[in-house]
Design a protein around this motif. Structure first.
Motif, PDB file in Angstrom:
ATOM      1  N   LEU A 178      99.308  54.281   5.864  1.00  0.00           N
ATOM      2  CA  LEU A 178      98.335  54.673   6.829  1.00  0.00           C
ATOM      3  C   LEU A 178      99.369  55.313   7.983  1.00  0.00           C
ATOM      4  O   LEU A 178     100.289  54.514   8.446  1.00  0.00           O
ATOM      5  CB  LEU A 178      97.595  53.516   7.509  1.00  0.00           C
ATOM      6  N   ARG A 179      99.076  56.480   8.590  1.00  0.00           N
ATOM      7  CA  ARG A 179      99.776  56.978   9.402  1.00  0.00           C
ATOM      8  C   ARG A 179      98.776  57.313  10.739  1.00  0.00           C
ATOM      9  O   ARG A 179      97.843  57.897  10.763  1.00  0.00           O
ATOM     10  CB  ARG A 179     100.250  58.540   9.314  1.00  0.00           C
ATOM     11  N   HIS A 180      99.474  56.673  11.951  1.00  0.00           N
ATOM     12  CA  HIS A 180      98.505  56.442  12.987  1.00  0.00           C
ATOM     13  C   HIS A 180      99.399  57.101  14.246  1.00  0.00           C
ATOM     14  O   HIS A 180     100.463  56.589  14.564  1.00  0.00           O
ATOM     15  CB  HIS A 180      97.955  55.189  13.195  1.00  0.00           C
ATOM     16  N   THR A 181      98.750  58.063  14.838  1.00  0.00           N
ATOM     17  CA  THR A 181      99.321  58.594  16.081  1.00  0.00           C
ATOM     18  C   THR A 181      98.824  57.889  17.237  1.00  0.00           C
ATOM     19  O   THR A 181      97.658  57.654  17.712  1.00  0.00           O
ATOM     20  CB  THR A 181      98.902  60.092  16.219  1.00  0.00           C
ATOM     21  N   ALA A 193      96.918  40.484  10.712  1.00  0.00           N
ATOM     22  CA  ALA A 193      95.832  39.473  10.391  1.00  0.00           C
ATOM     23  C   ALA A 193      95.801  38.842   9.200  1.00  0.00           C
ATOM     24  O   ALA A 193      95.659  37.663   9.137  1.00  0.00           O
ATOM     25  CB  ALA A 193      94.582  39.618  10.975  1.00  0.00           C
ATOM     26  N   SER A 194      96.329  39.401   8.427  1.00  0.00           N
ATOM     27  CA  SER A 194      96.499  38.923   6.994  1.00  0.00           C
ATOM     28  C   SER A 194      97.185  39.948   6.138  1.00  0.00           C
ATOM     29  O   SER A 194      97.286  41.168   6.412  1.00  0.00           O
ATOM     30  CB  SER A 194      95.129  38.616   6.191  1.00  0.00           C
ATOM     31  N   GLY A 195      97.931  39.510   5.110  1.00  0.00           N
ATOM     32  CA  GLY A 195      98.851  40.537   4.056  1.00  0.00           C
ATOM     33  C   GLY A 195     100.046  40.751   4.697  1.00  0.00           C
ATOM     34  O   GLY A 195     100.564  40.006   5.570  1.00  0.00           O
ATOM     35  N   GLN A 196     100.786  41.596   3.776  1.00  0.00           N
ATOM     36  CA  GLN A 196     102.114  41.754   4.169  1.00  0.00           C
ATOM     37  C   GLN A 196     102.444  43.193   4.406  1.00  0.00           C
ATOM     38  O   GLN A 196     101.797  44.124   3.464  1.00  0.00           O
ATOM     39  CB  GLN A 196     103.161  41.441   3.288  1.00  0.00           C
ATOM     40  N   ILE A 197     102.888  43.949   5.447  1.00  0.00           N
ATOM     41  CA  ILE A 197     103.271  45.499   5.355  1.00  0.00           C
ATOM     42  C   ILE A 197     104.440  45.662   5.852  1.00  0.00           C
ATOM     43  O   ILE A 197     105.575  44.934   6.098  1.00  0.00           O
ATOM     44  CB  ILE A 197     102.232  45.890   6.522  1.00  0.00           C
ATOM     45  N   ALA A 198     104.740  46.937   5.976  1.00  0.00           N
ATOM     46  CA  ALA A 198     106.034  47.676   6.596  1.00  0.00           C
ATOM     47  C   ALA A 198     105.452  48.389   7.692  1.00  0.00           C
ATOM     48  O   ALA A 198     104.642  49.622   7.368  1.00  0.00           O
ATOM     49  CB  ALA A 198     106.869  48.329   5.700  1.00  0.00           C
ATOM     50  N   ILE A 199     105.959  48.601   8.879  1.00  0.00           N
ATOM     51  CA  ILE A 199     105.859  49.608  10.036  1.00  0.00           C
ATOM     52  C   ILE A 199     107.005  50.194  10.294  1.00  0.00           C
ATOM     53  O   ILE A 199     108.063  49.855  10.576  1.00  0.00           O
ATOM     54  CB  ILE A 199     105.189  48.794  11.002  1.00  0.00           C
ATOM     55  N   ASN A 200     106.978  51.617  10.073  1.00  0.00           N
ATOM     56  CA  ASN A 200     107.938  52.452  10.072  1.00  0.00           C
ATOM     57  C   ASN A 200     109.409  51.921   9.527  1.00  0.00           C
ATOM     58  O   ASN A 200     110.389  51.848  10.120  1.00  0.00           O
ATOM     59  CB  ASN A 200     108.324  52.660  11.742  1.00  0.00           C
ATOM     60  N   PRO A 203     109.603  45.493   7.784  1.00  0.00           N
ATOM     61  CA  PRO A 203     108.662  44.586   6.942  1.00  0.00           C
ATOM     62  C   PRO A 203     108.314  43.483   8.190  1.00  0.00           C
ATOM     63  O   PRO A 203     108.709  43.216   9.151  1.00  0.00           O
ATOM     64  CB  PRO A 203     109.357  43.722   6.024  1.00  0.00           C
ATOM     65  N   MET A 204     106.646  43.113   7.836  1.00  0.00           N
ATOM     66  CA  MET A 204     106.085  42.246   8.729  1.00  0.00           C
ATOM     67  C   MET A 204     105.187  41.382   7.950  1.00  0.00           C
ATOM     68  O   MET A 204     104.609  41.604   6.924  1.00  0.00           O
ATOM     69  CB  MET A 204     105.009  43.007   9.869  1.00  0.00           C
ATOM     70  N   ARG A 205     105.412  40.208   8.060  1.00  0.00           N
ATOM     71  CA  ARG A 205     104.423  39.103   7.419  1.00  0.00           C
ATOM     72  C   ARG A 205     103.368  38.845   7.962  1.00  0.00           C
ATOM     73  O   ARG A 205     102.857  39.108   9.107  1.00  0.00           O
ATOM     74  CB  ARG A 205     105.487  37.754   7.092  1.00  0.00           C
ATOM     75  N   ALA A 218     102.881  55.474  14.166  1.00  0.00           N
ATOM     76  CA  ALA A 218     103.389  54.332  13.262  1.00  0.00           C
ATOM     77  C   ALA A 218     102.889  54.726  11.921  1.00  0.00           C
ATOM     78  O   ALA A 218     101.531  55.131  11.538  1.00  0.00           O
ATOM     79  CB  ALA A 218     102.420  53.320  13.800  1.00  0.00           C
ATOM     80  N   GLU A 219     103.789  54.462  10.921  1.00  0.00           N
ATOM     81  CA  GLU A 219     103.551  54.759   9.399  1.00  0.00           C
ATOM     82  C   GLU A 219     103.443  53.269   8.853  1.00  0.00           C
ATOM     83  O   GLU A 219     104.572  52.632   9.011  1.00  0.00           O
ATOM     84  CB  GLU A 219     104.400  55.310   8.807  1.00  0.00           C
TER      85      GLU A 219
END
Length: 234
Positions: A178-181, A193-200, A203-205, A218-219
């Motif tokens: 997801l790309r958000h301006t 709130a749940s899951g694991q992602i990477a932002i730009n 990584p974030m837990r 933000a990608e």
């Protein structure tokens, strides 16, 4: 710039019926690196035990947003408002010249919620309370939906708040990007709130937060199915 506030770095409290983690500094002994971001000054991750809750207490000149993650929240206030807020629902309360309210776990499982406080655009406003359901699958799959907003005429359907900020939520499937301006201020605070992602690329837990300043876009890539909650500040 991304300034991560990892779950393990957050200040915390345990009162038995209430377990809380604080994304922003609470009091002079709190983490000084977790300062306010524009009008955003509180983001608490609360877990309220079955039969637990906050008795009637007062607020003044603050905008309070509650995002329910699990369970059922009961609300009563001195305006005569009474509501039942379920997981996925949002409530907003503009304290203005003063309001007293009680909040309590109305379900049979621990109640998990984010409580977010914002400085109002103007002091001494008329107190107000409202709530709304925002089905995750229908409105937030693969994109940020605006849940509460104090600006942008295009934010039709969002709960109104009296602060220069807006609350957004999104759900992502594993592997989605997801790309958000960001808005003109180019600043926001995001919590997984749940899951694991990477932002730009970083990584974030689960339950980590990140303060974004001077960030245009933000990608976000999901490594697991994820639920995201974000406040853009004005």
């Amino acid at each position: 710039m991304l300034a991560h506030r990892r779950w393990e770095s957050l200040d915390k409290a345990d009162n038995g019926w209430l377990r809380a983690k604080y994304h922003f500094q609470v009091g002079p002994t709190g983490n000084p690196e977790h300062a306010a971001l524009g009008p955003l000054m509180v983001w608490n991750d609360d877990e309220i035990a079955v039969d637990g809750g906050f008795p009637f207490h007062g607020h003044r000149d603050v905008e309070i947003i509650t995002y329910v993650r699990q369970g059922v929240l009961g609300h009563r206030d001195t305006l005569g408002s009474e509501g039942t807020i379920r997981a996925g629902d949002v409530q907003v309360m503009s304290a203005g010249t003063g309001i007293r309210h009680a909040e309590f776990n109305k379900g049979d499982v621990p109640l998990k919620l984010f409580q977010i406080w914002l400085r109002p655009r103007a002091m001494g406003g008329k107190p107000h309370w409202d709530t709304k359901a925002f089905p995750k699958a229908a409105s937030r799959d693969g994109r940020f939906a605006v849940l509460a907003s104090g600006y942008y005429a295009s934010d039709e359907g969002a709960l109104p708040i009296g602060a220069d900020a807006r609350l957004l939520g999104a759900t992502l499937k594993s592997g989605d990007t997801l790309r958000h301006t960001l808005g003109p201020s180019r600043s926001a605070y995001l919590v997984v709130a749940s899951g694991q992602i990477a932002i730009n690329g970083e990584p974030m837990r689960p339950l980590d937060g990140v303060a974004m300043t001077d960030v245009a876009t933000a990608e976000i890539t999901a490594f697991q199915d994820a639920e995201l909650v974000m406040v853009e500040t004005g």
